[in-house]
Design an enzyme around this catalytic site. Structure first.
Site, PDB file in Angstrom:
ATOM      1  CG  ASP A  64      11.089 -10.238   3.074  1.00  0.00           C
ATOM      2  OD1 ASP A  64      11.289 -11.310   2.484  1.00  0.00           O
ATOM      3  OD2 ASP A  64      11.203 -10.080   4.303  1.00  0.00           O
ATOM      4  CG  ASP A  70      10.928  -8.065  -5.325  1.00  0.00           C
ATOM      5  OD1 ASP A  70      11.072  -7.217  -4.425  1.00  0.00           O
ATOM      6  OD2 ASP A  70      11.778  -8.945  -5.590  1.00  0.00           O
ATOM      7  CD  GLU A  92      10.465 -13.713  -1.109  1.00  0.00           C
ATOM      8  OE1 GLU A  92      11.199 -13.694  -2.115  1.00  0.00           O
ATOM      9  OE2 GLU A  92      10.917 -13.702   0.058  1.00  0.00           O
ATOM     10  CD  GLU A  93       7.949 -10.517  -4.166  1.00  0.00           C
ATOM     11  OE1 GLU A  93       9.070 -10.976  -3.919  1.00  0.00           O
ATOM     12  OE2 GLU A  93       7.413  -9.619  -3.488  1.00  0.00           O
ATOM     13  CG  ASP A 111      12.677 -15.214  -4.243  1.00  0.00           C
ATOM     14  OD1 ASP A 111      13.718 -15.139  -3.547  1.00  0.00           O
ATOM     15  OD2 ASP A 111      12.060 -14.207  -4.654  1.00  0.00           O
ATOM     16  CG  LEU A 113      14.608 -10.119  -8.754  1.00  0.00           C
ATOM     17  CD1 LEU A 113      14.573 -10.297 -10.265  1.00  0.00           C
ATOM     18  CD2 LEU A 113      14.882  -8.737  -8.374  1.00  0.00           C
ATOM     19  CG  ASP A 114      17.519 -14.846  -3.965  1.00  0.00           C
ATOM     20  OD1 ASP A 114      17.074 -14.703  -2.813  1.00  0.00           O
ATOM     21  OD2 ASP A 114      18.711 -15.079  -4.215  1.00  0.00           O
ATOM     22  CD  GLU A 278      14.017 -17.026  -0.536  1.00  0.00           C
ATOM     23  OE1 GLU A 278      13.832 -17.082   0.698  1.00  0.00           O
ATOM     24  OE2 GLU A 278      14.379 -15.989  -1.122  1.00  0.00           O
TER      25      GLU A 278
HETATM   26  P1  AFP Z   1      16.273  -9.948  -0.741  1.00  0.00           P
HETATM   27  O1  AFP Z   1      15.674 -10.672  -1.909  1.00  0.00           O
HETATM   28  O2  AFP Z   1      15.254  -9.307   0.148  1.00  0.00           O
HETATM   29  O3  AFP Z   1      17.406  -9.051  -1.128  1.00  0.00           O
HETATM   30  O4  AFP Z   1      16.909 -11.089   0.212  1.00  0.00           O
HETATM   31  C1  AFP Z   1      17.907 -11.883  -0.363  1.00  0.00           C
HETATM   32  C2  AFP Z   1      18.155 -13.027   0.599  1.00  0.00           C
HETATM   33  O5  AFP Z   1      16.960 -13.683   0.864  1.00  0.00           O
HETATM   34  C3  AFP Z   1      19.193 -13.998   0.056  1.00  0.00           C
HETATM   35  O6  AFP Z   1      19.225 -14.035  -1.333  1.00  0.00           O
HETATM   36  C4  AFP Z   1      20.484 -13.469   0.617  1.00  0.00           C
HETATM   37  O7  AFP Z   1      21.483 -14.461   0.761  1.00  0.00           O
HETATM   38  C5  AFP Z   1      20.045 -12.925   1.965  1.00  0.00           C
HETATM   39  O8  AFP Z   1      18.687 -12.525   1.815  1.00  0.00           O
HETATM   40  C6  AFP Z   1      20.851 -11.735   2.385  1.00  0.00           C
HETATM   41  O9  AFP Z   1      20.392 -11.392   3.662  1.00  0.00           O
HETATM   42  P2  AFP Z   1      21.120 -10.199   4.444  1.00  0.00           P
HETATM   43  O10 AFP Z   1      20.811  -8.965   3.651  1.00  0.00           O
HETATM   44  O11 AFP Z   1      20.494 -10.227   5.813  1.00  0.00           O
HETATM   45  O12 AFP Z   1      22.593 -10.523   4.472  1.00  0.00           O
END
Ligand code: AFP
Length: 329
Positions: A64, A70, A92-93, A111, A113-114, A278
């Protein structure tokens, strides 16, 4: 006025002086403290615009894109865990496990920073953690301590940095909600035993992916969209924040289901969410709050990981609805 219980008091009462529990309490207190610092950074928004920047062409362990925040969040959490009895951090990082304390008796999977894609849009983001026991004698390879089913977790939780900074935590005896009180600096217990309503009329999914879904998921969503006149006999509402911690907090507050199925896009065959740091923590929290968590059909907490950064399709929330979805599979 009921008694005001701080996180510190809650942890002391729960641990009761038992060494194994005290170790968990120290780790959770450290993560919560790091979370307050991360919340302060997030709250500066565009004033810290560098934090939303993608770090060069770097991607994290799972491929990612990696935002500055992050990495800063991981650094804060690692620093906070240094004085605690945690042996390793899986993040995750970072590709590999990060050594923390040689004498540690826990491993933490995080994780940091989610919701990174939301950093520069002032939408809630958060930190998700999972805590497992670690015994050097039993784990020749430290990785073995994290490559185990989520039912072995001893604690899990997430912080959500939103209008309120909240900590949703479980220690295996229900799910609790703490709220950071800016005046005292403490996390205060707001809900001692979360109970997710078994039934719901609300689902969360990124509907733009419908053409990539497998048939059961497509059929389930179509039936929800058919509303009262359809096979479900009721109208549904849809909510999708793009930060799982925000969707999860809504589900813990009023019920609902979160869906991130596997789909036909390259790299999304097993969905987007990571199993170890997660899906497992959120599944533990959900089940402790009376909800359900599956990969569509199999209980998340029974799945043995085959890779630290393994992705897994994820459905969690209101128990009856999660079971309904499993019936479509
Ligand atoms: P990021 O941390 O890369 O923004 O991803 C967040 C995530 O893992 C989760 O928190 C969200 O529900 C999901 O991705 C959103 O995914 P989409 O952008 O494909 O909808």
């Amino acid at each position: 006025m009921s008694e005001i219980v701080t996180l510190q008091t809650y942890l002391e009462r729960w641990a009761g002086g038992a060494p194994a529990k005290t170790a968990v309490a120290e780790a959770v207190r450290a993560i919560a403290a790091a979370g307050v610092g991360i919340a302060d950074l997030v709250a500066r928004g565009p004033l810290e615009e560098s934090l939303a920047k993608i770090r060069g062409a770097e991607a994290n362990a799972g491929g990612d894109t990696q935002k500055e925040l992050d990495v800063v969040a991981e650094e804060r959490i690692l620093a906070a865990l240094k004085p605690t009895p945690v042996a390793f951090l899986a993040s995750e990082e970072s590709e590999a496990l990060i050594p923390v304390n040689p004498a540690g008796r826990l491993v933490v999977a995080v994780d940091p920073l989610d919701g990174s894609s939301n950093i520069d849009t002032n939408v809630s983001v958060g930190t998700i953690y999972s805590i497992l026991p670690y015994d050097a004698g039993n784990h020749a390879d430290p990785k073995d301590a994290v490559m185990r089913p989520g039912r072995d977790q001893v604690a899990a939780g997430f912080l959500a940095y939103g209008p309120a900074t909240v900590l949703v935590a479980t220690f295996g005896a229900g799910t609790q909600v703490f709220v950071h009180d800016r005046e005292s600096g403490d996390f205060l217990l707001a809900r001692a035993g979360v109970e997710i309503p078994a039934e719901t009329k609300e689902y969360g999914v990124n509907q733009s992916n419908v053409r990539h879904w497998d048939a059961p998921m497509t059929r389930y969503i179509e039936d929800c969209l058919a509303g009262k006149e359809g096979p479900r006999g009721k109208d549904f509402n849809m909510r999708w924040v793009g930060s799982m911690v925000a969707d999860a907090f809504r589900i813990f507050t009023r019920g609902g289901v979160y869906l991130y199925p596997g789909d036909k896009r390259k790299g999304y065959e097993s969905g987007r969410l990571r199993l170890i740091y997660e899906a497992n923590p959120v599944a533990f929290l959900t089940e402790q709050a009376g909800g359900g968590a599956t990969d569509g059909k199999t209980r998340i907490l029974d799945i043995t990981p085959h890779h630290i950064h393994q992705r897994i399709p994820l459905v969690f929330g209101s128990k009856a609805e999660v079971e309904t979805i499993a019936a479509y599979y």
